[in-house]
Design a protein around this motif. Structure first.
Motif, mmCIF file in Angstrom:
data_model
loop_
_atom_site.group_PDB
_atom_site.id
_atom_site.type_symbol
_atom_site.label_atom_id
_atom_site.label_comp_id
_atom_site.label_asym_id
_atom_site.label_seq_id
_atom_site.Cartn_x
_atom_site.Cartn_y
_atom_site.Cartn_z
ATOM 1 N N ALA A 253 -4.066 3.069 -14.374
ATOM 2 C CA ALA A 253 -2.999 4.287 -14.630
ATOM 3 C C ALA A 253 -1.839 3.721 -13.565
ATOM 4 O O ALA A 253 -0.678 4.364 -13.883
ATOM 5 C CB ALA A 253 -3.707 5.436 -13.840
ATOM 6 N N LEU A 254 -2.032 3.078 -12.545
ATOM 7 C CA LEU A 254 -0.904 2.685 -11.576
ATOM 8 C C LEU A 254 -1.314 1.238 -11.096
ATOM 9 O O LEU A 254 -2.422 1.033 -10.759
ATOM 10 C CB LEU A 254 -0.652 3.649 -10.763
ATOM 11 C CG LEU A 254 0.349 3.213 -9.882
ATOM 12 C CD1 LEU A 254 1.801 3.483 -10.326
ATOM 13 C CD2 LEU A 254 0.371 4.347 -8.502
ATOM 14 N N ASP A 255 -0.398 0.331 -10.913
ATOM 15 C CA ASP A 255 -0.668 -0.853 -10.274
ATOM 16 C C ASP A 255 0.668 -1.156 -9.538
ATOM 17 O O ASP A 255 1.625 -1.704 -10.419
ATOM 18 C CB ASP A 255 -1.104 -1.941 -11.224
ATOM 19 C CG ASP A 255 -1.808 -3.223 -10.441
ATOM 20 O OD1 ASP A 255 -1.456 -3.204 -9.161
ATOM 21 O OD2 ASP A 255 -2.741 -3.593 -11.068
ATOM 22 N N ARG A 256 0.860 -0.960 -8.262
ATOM 23 C CA ARG A 256 2.205 -1.164 -7.702
ATOM 24 C C ARG A 256 2.151 -1.528 -6.410
ATOM 25 O O ARG A 256 1.137 -1.206 -5.737
ATOM 26 C CB ARG A 256 2.770 0.191 -7.725
ATOM 27 C CG ARG A 256 4.556 0.115 -7.610
ATOM 28 C CD ARG A 256 4.930 1.566 -8.115
ATOM 29 N NE ARG A 256 4.859 1.721 -9.301
ATOM 30 C CZ ARG A 256 5.136 3.001 -9.917
ATOM 31 N NH1 ARG A 256 5.547 4.236 -9.173
ATOM 32 N NH2 ARG A 256 5.047 3.203 -11.370
ATOM 33 N N VAL A 257 3.151 -2.172 -5.646
ATOM 34 C CA VAL A 257 3.239 -2.764 -4.372
ATOM 35 C C VAL A 257 4.410 -2.166 -3.689
ATOM 36 O O VAL A 257 5.431 -2.051 -4.341
ATOM 37 C CB VAL A 257 3.396 -4.222 -4.471
ATOM 38 C CG1 VAL A 257 3.347 -4.644 -3.046
ATOM 39 C CG2 VAL A 257 2.058 -5.037 -5.002
ATOM 40 N N TRP A 258 4.348 -1.568 -2.648
ATOM 41 C CA TRP A 258 5.650 -1.197 -1.818
ATOM 42 C C TRP A 258 5.398 -1.766 -0.441
ATOM 43 O O TRP A 258 4.352 -2.037 -0.007
ATOM 44 C CB TRP A 258 5.378 0.233 -1.700
ATOM 45 C CG TRP A 258 6.546 0.881 -0.786
ATOM 46 C CD1 TRP A 258 7.750 1.328 -1.386
ATOM 47 C CD2 TRP A 258 6.718 1.114 0.593
ATOM 48 N NE1 TRP A 258 8.366 1.731 -0.189
ATOM 49 C CE2 TRP A 258 7.471 1.545 0.739
ATOM 50 C CE3 TRP A 258 5.654 0.906 1.507
ATOM 51 C CZ2 TRP A 258 8.148 1.997 2.103
ATOM 52 C CZ3 TRP A 258 5.810 1.335 2.854
ATOM 53 C CH2 TRP A 258 7.174 1.858 3.184
ATOM 54 N N GLU A 259 6.665 -2.031 0.056
ATOM 55 C CA GLU A 259 6.781 -2.856 1.301
ATOM 56 C C GLU A 259 7.673 -2.389 2.173
ATOM 57 O O GLU A 259 8.897 -2.339 1.406
ATOM 58 C CB GLU A 259 6.589 -4.366 1.061
ATOM 59 C CG GLU A 259 6.591 -5.194 2.155
ATOM 60 C CD GLU A 259 6.311 -6.692 2.054
ATOM 61 O OE1 GLU A 259 6.407 -7.483 3.021
ATOM 62 O OE2 GLU A 259 5.817 -6.920 0.761
ATOM 63 N N ALA A 260 7.694 -2.433 3.311
ATOM 64 C CA ALA A 260 8.871 -2.199 4.388
ATOM 65 C C ALA A 260 8.664 -3.219 5.550
ATOM 66 O O ALA A 260 7.611 -3.662 5.688
ATOM 67 C CB ALA A 260 8.714 -0.855 4.852
ATOM 68 N N GLY A 261 9.876 -3.927 5.738
ATOM 69 C CA GLY A 261 9.948 -4.655 6.734
ATOM 70 C C GLY A 261 9.410 -6.250 6.367
ATOM 71 O O GLY A 261 9.588 -6.573 5.089
ATOM 72 N N ASP A 262 9.144 -6.955 7.264
ATOM 73 C CA ASP A 262 8.426 -8.304 7.029
ATOM 74 C C ASP A 262 7.336 -8.184 7.434
ATOM 75 O O ASP A 262 6.666 -8.768 8.661
ATOM 76 C CB ASP A 262 9.180 -9.286 7.810
ATOM 77 C CG ASP A 262 9.053 -10.818 7.175
ATOM 78 O OD1 ASP A 262 7.890 -10.905 6.507
ATOM 79 O OD2 ASP A 262 9.813 -11.704 7.418
ATOM 80 N N VAL A 263 6.119 -7.931 6.641
ATOM 81 C CA VAL A 263 4.872 -7.811 6.881
ATOM 82 C C VAL A 263 4.061 -9.435 7.069
ATOM 83 O O VAL A 263 3.359 -9.334 8.186
ATOM 84 C CB VAL A 263 3.997 -7.221 5.544
ATOM 85 C CG1 VAL A 263 2.490 -7.034 5.941
ATOM 86 C CG2 VAL A 263 4.593 -5.820 5.515
ATOM 87 N N ASP A 264 4.627 -10.343 6.217
ATOM 88 C CA ASP A 264 3.992 -11.620 6.382
ATOM 89 C C ASP A 264 4.279 -12.212 7.852
ATOM 90 O O ASP A 264 3.617 -12.609 8.384
ATOM 91 C CB ASP A 264 4.305 -12.495 5.504
ATOM 92 C CG ASP A 264 3.944 -12.015 4.011
ATOM 93 O OD1 ASP A 264 2.734 -11.744 4.103
ATOM 94 O OD2 ASP A 264 4.430 -12.477 3.176
ATOM 95 N N GLU A 265 5.560 -11.844 8.335
ATOM 96 C CA GLU A 265 6.179 -12.359 9.670
ATOM 97 C C GLU A 265 5.332 -11.858 10.853
ATOM 98 O O GLU A 265 4.934 -12.291 11.816
ATOM 99 C CB GLU A 265 7.637 -12.232 9.617
ATOM 100 C CG GLU A 265 8.058 -12.712 11.093
ATOM 101 C CD GLU A 265 7.952 -14.207 11.445
ATOM 102 O OE1 GLU A 265 7.870 -14.585 12.465
ATOM 103 O OE2 GLU A 265 7.754 -15.096 10.503
ATOM 104 N N ALA A 266 5.122 -10.406 10.649
ATOM 105 C CA ALA A 266 4.332 -9.498 11.472
ATOM 106 C C ALA A 266 2.890 -10.208 11.735
ATOM 107 O O ALA A 266 2.451 -10.211 13.001
ATOM 108 C CB ALA A 266 4.160 -8.180 10.984
ATOM 109 N N PHE A 267 2.290 -10.411 10.608
ATOM 110 C CA PHE A 267 1.004 -10.993 10.888
ATOM 111 C C PHE A 267 1.099 -12.369 11.384
ATOM 112 O O PHE A 267 0.063 -12.763 12.155
ATOM 113 C CB PHE A 267 0.236 -10.982 9.467
ATOM 114 C CG PHE A 267 -0.436 -9.483 9.199
ATOM 115 C CD1 PHE A 267 -1.705 -9.545 9.365
ATOM 116 C CD2 PHE A 267 0.445 -8.481 8.920
ATOM 117 C CE1 PHE A 267 -2.517 -8.263 8.914
ATOM 118 C CE2 PHE A 267 -0.411 -7.381 8.715
ATOM 119 C CZ PHE A 267 -1.612 -7.238 8.781
#
Length: 823
Positions: free
Chosen positions: A187-201
């Motif tokens: 029914a839904l398949d979506r990605v939402w992102e704020a900032g730079d998550v990969d860099e934070a990790f």
């Protein structure tokens, strides 16, 4: 027990208390206590306690028939044939409808991501998609005859394979519930992102990840869904009586019936609780309207408890995969959330709502990290559909967030309260814009944490816990924070009028369901006009033919304090200005020097002159020309809209009118032999701004906490692999008993919202949001040293024993955590 303290206060509300009423010669302002802020006893309780309230089931319409609903015994089956001819032969039966009748005259309901997720006529058409779905409806002279008629309706089913596991719902070998829907069971398949998550990790010293599962549950209001529909074939209009709580569903009913909703008269009487579930009674009302049109008579349907548990919308089940990145000093750098929501067989009007409400609630809860990624996956299964229940789509992410933060605290060797304190949004940062764009209006999370620790006697409990372990007792302490949005549709309307007898009355379409709205609105009006609240007549139900309302009015999303109360306040101020102008004409005074005192309107420019509200009203009705103005208006209607949210554009809009802060704490004891969990102490501290009536707020918070504790400890919807609900009565779906409820300590830190003249924030759902997470944190704290880990939100004895048994089999030492990465 209740305690209150003042937290840091944002810019003062525009007009509250004394500034609303002016000075009072002869009395100091200290003596003029406003009604708002006092624990005034509820005006409405008299009729509830003496049996004089009027619910839908108390209403009898001339010629009224009664409906019973035939429901599918199968979770997934094609409907090959329905024969109800024998039912029509039973004396007293007047008609039957099936999905074919409904599809011929109605539009199906579509979810927010339509065409994904399919659509729904509220009744099975070509196939049944969950056990308990409506297949046919009978109208008869009474409910007994209607139920007997169900027994002779013949339905030929072709049973189909069942989708029961949400993680496998989109696998190629799984049956598709809605063959015409793109995406199959997704029914839904979506990605939402704020900032730079990969860099934070990448910059993190520590990364912690794990899976946390939230179970399906229900809010189980005392009164079930109920509706009456009366279709007038002469005018092609329909009157509906229903215990609905959200007028957005009123317009949805019009769309489903292919009617302008102005041709649907909606009457909402007293409502016996809802907690979100009754927002969806419009679906049954639509079916009753179709049935009423077919039989030519009004039709009533009252839901029984088994129907409610099987087929009224459940609270969402969710599988959360969480990862959190932090520095060694405890600074949270970023979070990754991946969740799968089990939507059930259909996506309702605003579903899938998991992602949209997560973003609307700010994503980050009470914490100040900015880098976050959300992967949202919502799937269809052969189960009852899900939709709003108390804490709608806040319970699930809070459980995951607070659980992973506790795991991070252990990985860092930090106290869980200290870790939260280090990452809480500071009070000086408010109003605070979250990564999703929501604006937190006011708050002080650190003060909430301090107050919780103080009332929980946290340091003493840690010493007690250590002593208990030497005696073989398993005590655990848990804390958790949350943010509760209030007023996601930040508009409402209120009307205040002065009657011929000089008494004030108010009508605000908040559709109260037990929250004490009548009393609070009376306090608001009483403050403006300096009268006794008991003299103010308040109506919070609805007759759409005669009363002002908006298409988003109602009580949902902790809306009242954020929208309904300010609408009443605005209408009272508007009417006060109108009456001041009329009185100024009579008293030859300056309208700006008019005051309201003890039922009188007083001119203070020069020698005091006055006229009573009663005399002014009487003169307006008998000699309106004496006022010297062409329009003598004794009524005012005011439409309230929040300044910090743009209600005119849904696209790109985030958030709500207000955001309430919450911090809860618990002490539990775990029985290592039985797995039983007993909550020994529970503390709930919240910031809902200005407390308009502390007693009512206290009761609402207490009820919410008990809801949350029930979900955590006793309540659970369990399905077998064939899609049959196993917990389909109160014999198996266990509500908490009085003896299950621990001593509750409820306290408040007041940070009034700067965006409202009243300073109050929504709070009706908040008490129910943290308990699942808090109790899970406490139980895991009790068994951590034994290697026990808690992943599930339902803490039944078997859940706890399984955690202990798993720890024993794995040989995991108490201090270790498998899912920690050191960098």
């Amino acid at each position: 027990m209740a305690e209150w303290e003042r937290g840091p206060t944002p810019p003062a509300p525009a007009t509250t208390g004394e500034s609303d009423r002016g000075s009072n010669p002869g009395k100091t302002s200290r003596e003029r206590r406003p009604w708002l802020g006092q624990s005034v006893r509820r005006n409405e309780d008299g009729r509830f306690l003496t049996g004089r309230a009027q619910y839908v089931d108390d209403i009898a319409v001339p010629g009224m028939l009664h409906a019973a609903m035939l429901r599918s015994p199968y979770a997934h089956a094609l409907i090959q044939r329905i024969d109800y001819s024998r039912a029509l032969e039973i004396p007293g039966v007047h008609g039957v409808i099936t999905g074919e009748d409904v599809a011929a005259v109605c539009e199906p309901e579509k979810g927010s991501n339509y065409p994904s997720g399919g659509s729904w006529y509220y009744i099975a058409t070509d196939r049944a998609r969950f056990a308990g779905e409506i297949v046919a409806i009978v109208a008869a002279e009474d409910r007994y005859v209607a139920e007997d008629a169900l027994d002779v309706i013949e339905v030929e089913y072709e049973e189909l394979p069942v989708v029961s596991d949400p993680e496998r719902a989109t696998d190629p070998d799984q049956p598709i519930l809605h063959p015409d829907a793109p995406g199959g069971n997704a029914a839904l398949d979506r990605v939402w992102e704020a900032g730079d998550v990969d860099e934070a990790f990448a910059q993190a010293d520590v990364v912690v990840s794990d899976r946390f599962v939230v179970h399906r549950h229900s809010s189980t209001p005392l009164e079930g869904l109920a509706a009456i529909a009366s279709y007038d074939t002469m005018t092609n209009q329909v009157t509906i009586w229903a215990n609905i709580g959200n007028l957005g569903r009123y317009t949805a009913a019009g769309q489903a019936l292919k009617m302008d909703y102005a041709d649907i008269r909606l009457i909402v009487p007293d409502v016996g609780g809802s907690f979100g579930v009754k927002a969806w009674v419009h679906q049954r009302a639509v079916l009753l309207a179709v049935l009423s049109r077919k039989v030519g008579r009004p039709v009533k349907w009252i839901e029984d408890r088994i129907e409610h548990l099987r087929a009224s919308h459940h609270g969402h089940g969710r599988i959360n995969d969480m990862a959190i990145a932090a520095k060694r000093d405890g600074t949270i750098l970023g979070v990754k959330m991946r969740f799968t929501d089990d939507q059930g067989a259909y996506t309702c009007l605003n579903e899938p709502a998991g992602l949209s409400l997560l973003l609307g609630n700010g994503v980050v809860s009470a914490y100040r990290f900015q880098d976050v990624r959300v992967e949202a996956r919502c799937v269809l299964t052969n189960k009852c559909p899900v939709a709003s229940n108390r804490g709608y789509m806040r319970v699930q992410p809070v459980f995951a967030m607070e659980r992973i933060i506790d795991r991070l605290a252990r990985a860092l060797g930090m106290d869980p309260i200290e870790l939260r304190m280090a990452n809480a949004i500071p009070p000086h940062a408010y109003p605070y814009r979250t990564p999703s764009g929501s604006v937190y209006d006011s708050g002080d999370p650190p003060a909430l944490l301090r107050k919780t620790a103080e009332l929980l006697e946290y340091k003493d409990l840690r010493r007690l816990q250590a002593e208990a372990r030497t005696q073989g007792r398993l005590l655990g302490i848990g804390v958790g924070m949350a943010v509760e949005l209030g007023g996601p549709n930040p508009i409402d309307v209120g009307t205040i009028r002065l009657g011929p007898d000089g008494r004030l009355s108010a009508q605000v379409p908040t559709l109260a369901q037990g929250q004490g709205h009548e009393t609070t609105i009376a306090q608001i009006v009483a403050d403006r006009f300096d009268v006794d609240p008991k003299s103010v007549h308040v109506t919070v139900d609805l007759d759409s033919r005669t009363m002002a309302y908006t298409t988003v009015s109602g009580t949902y999303g902790s809306k009242f304090a954020s929208t309904g109360a300010p609408a009443a306040h605005g209408a009272a101020k508007k009417l006060a200005d109108q009456l001041a102008g009329l009185a100024a004409n009579l008293l030859d005074a300056d309208p700006k020097r008019i005051q309201f005192r003890d039922g009188q309107i007083v001119a203070t420019d020069g020698p005091e002159r006055s006229v009573t509200l009663r005399d002014l009203a009487d003169r307006a009705h008998r000699a309106p020309e004496s006022f010297g103005v062409p329009d003598v208006d004794l009524q005012a209607t005011f439409l309230w809209s929040w300044p910090n949210v743009n209600p005119g554009s849904r696209e790109g809009r985030r958030g709500a009118a207000t955001f309430t802060g919450l911090c809860h704490g618990a002490l539990v004891e775990v029985d290592p032999e039985t797995g039983g969990v007993k909550v020994l102490r529970y503390v709930a501290v919240e910031d809902c701004g200005r407390l308009m009536n502390p007693m009512i707020v206290h009761g609402q918070t207490m009820g919410g906490v008990i809801h949350g504790l029930g979900w955590a400890l006793t309540e659970d919807f369990v399905y077998d692999e064939s899609g049959q609900l196993l917990t389909n009565s109160f014999m198996h779906y266990l509500l908490p008993r009085f003896t299950d409820i621990p001593p509750l300590v409820i306290a408040h830190v007041e940070c009034p919202t700067p965006f409202s003249p009243l300073g109050a924030k929504g709070m009706g759902e908040g008490g129910a949001i943290p308990p699942m997470a808090v109790v899970a944190n406490a139980v895991e704290d009790a068994i951590w040293h034994l290697g026990g880990r808690i992943h599930d939100s339902h803490l039944a004895p078997e859940t706890v024993l399984r955690a202990l048994s798993s720890a024993g089999r794995s040989g995991r030492p108490g201090g270790s955590e498998d899912a920690i990465g050191e960098r």
